[in-house]
Design an enzyme around this catalytic site. Structure first.
Site, PDB file in Angstrom:
ATOM      1  NE  ARG A 288      -2.260   0.728   3.847  1.00 55.23           N
ATOM      2  CZ  ARG A 288      -1.649   1.446   4.785  1.00 55.23           C
ATOM      3  NH1 ARG A 288      -1.292   2.703   4.543  1.00 55.23           N
ATOM      4  NH2 ARG A 288      -1.356   0.913   5.963  1.00 55.23           N
TER       5      ARG A 288
ATOM      6  CG  HIS B 186      -6.096   1.693   6.509  1.00 54.60           C
ATOM      7  ND1 HIS B 186      -6.000   0.380   6.115  1.00 54.60           N
ATOM      8  CD2 HIS B 186      -7.315   1.828   7.081  1.00 54.60           C
ATOM      9  CE1 HIS B 186      -7.116  -0.249   6.430  1.00 54.60           C
ATOM     10  NE2 HIS B 186      -7.926   0.602   7.015  1.00 54.60           N
TER      11      HIS B 186
ATOM     12  CE1 TYR C 156       1.284   2.685   8.669  1.00 48.00           C
ATOM     13  CE2 TYR C 156      -0.021   4.327   9.836  1.00 48.00           C
ATOM     14  CZ  TYR C 156       0.163   3.499   8.740  1.00 48.00           C
ATOM     15  OH  TYR C 156      -0.754   3.495   7.710  1.00 48.00           O
TER      16      TYR C 156
END
Length: 371
Positions: free
Chosen positions: A267, A271, A280
């Site tokens: 990805r 998200h 993160y």
């Protein structure tokens, strides 16, 4: 039956060494004894069409992000980087095969001839919120993690009872494999030999949790434990994904029951547009995956073979811009119904409880007047 190595995933390079691949990141074709038999009839025109699909989907995805940032959509789930996994697998399906997606399958929707408004209606919160599944042969996007796998197996059981010539296909992410629904779906599918293909798009991140938290071993290794054969492919290789789905469909259409594909991809974006991956995810990891981009490797192959030149690339770029323009126009042209209309059509007959709720909501809305 095939199953992946049970070697633990030590790092990204070790992980990628465990996948079946046809097209290397530099666009070089690689021989593959499992996948090559399913690509013998794929010519240059078909490969160009797959590239075109991926390019258009990437542009649609970018426009969806822009519309959300501009306040036109409440949310958007980007699919940048996952175009090969979606286009490759979906283009191998028949029109009557029924698809049960998660919320990120923009590319799969595109292969089902979704209208421009279909991509944004749900994310805008408009009436209807979806497309007609009887026309697209694709269930509405599913927000509840993994729930669509149960729906797919239920549909596949119907296929069995009706002796229909079709297959159910369900898409989900690596994080969903930790949900009970996915495991229960595989139990039912295996027990009843249901004609369903499970497609796990392992994009390495379940929101902010890396896939190594979900599983220390390849996810495809779980399926054989349910009696389901599996195949682990390079999810950024559109030819590998196309061949893998053909392999899976040969299995299900032969009456051999369910099959599992793990497409190892990445990805590239957040998200959803409500997420900040910089909190993160390491920037170096992102750059490493940019070198494995599904579009650039296909472009390299097509240019090397003389199928893609600057003129063809410009035509594809124009088609992508048209798709984005139509998407934007459809979004901005939608008429949002009045807030109180949400209570219309809930019951066939008058209902006092609903009337009270509607009155309370009307009072709430009135509190904003003049604010």
């Amino acid at each position: 039956m095939m199953s992946p190595s049970i070697t633990p995933i030590a790092d990204t390079e070790a992980d990628l060494a465990l996948v079946e691949q046809v097209l290397a990141p530099d666009g070089t074709r690689r021989a593959n004894t499992i996948l090559d038999p399913f690509l013998r009839d794929v010519d240059s025109a078909q490969m160009l069409a797959l590239y075109r699909d991926m390019a258009v989907v990437r542009r649609i995805d970018a426009e969806g992000v822009a519309l959300q940032r501009q306040g036109q959509l409440g949310l958007w789930a980007p699919c940048q980087g996952q175009e090969a996994a979606q286009i490759g697998t979906a283009r191998a399906l028949r029109p009557n095969d029924m698809i049960f997606p998660s919320y990120r399958e923009t590319g799969v929707m595109y292969t089902r001839n979704a209208a421009p408004g279909d991509f944004v209606r749900m994310w805008r919160g408009e009436e209807g919120a979806a497309y007609d599944p009887s026309v697209t042969h694709m269930a509405p996007l599913q927000i509840i993690i993994g729930a669509q796998t149960l729906h797919a197996v239920g549909y596949a059981l119907g296929i069995l009872h009706e002796h229909a010539d079709e297959t159910a296909v369900t898409y989900f992410g690596d994080g969903a494999t930790s949900q009970g629904d996915v495991n229960e779906a595989m139990i039912f599918a295996s027990s009843y030999r249901a004609p369903v293909v499970f497609v796990c798009q392992n994009n390495h991140w379940a929101i902010s949790e890396p896939v190594t938290v979900q599983s220390q071993y390849p996810i495809a290794g779980r399926a054989p434990g349910f009696g389901i054969p599996s195949l682990r492919v390079d999810g950024n290789d559109v030819l590998a994904c196309f061949a893998a789905m053909r392999w899976a469909l040969e299995h299900t259409r032969s009456g051999n029951g369910p099959v599992f594909i793990e497409a190892v991809t990445y990805r590239m974006g957040p998200h959803t547009t409500a997420d900040d991956p910089t909190r993160y995810r390491d920037a170096d990891e992102l750059e490493a995956w940019r070198a494995r981009d599904p579009l650039t490797r296909m472009e390299a192959l097509l240019r090397r073979d003389g199928v893609l030149d600057d003129a063809v690339a410009e035509e594809i770029h124009g088609a992508a811009d048209v798709a984005a323009r139509d998407l934007r126009a459809a979004c901005l042209g939608m008429t949002t119904r009045e807030p109180l209309a949400v209570f219309d059509g809930v019951y066939a007959a008058p209902h006092s409880g609903l009337d009270e709720q509607k009155a309370a909501y009307a009072q709430y809305l009135a509190s904003f007047e003049g604010a």
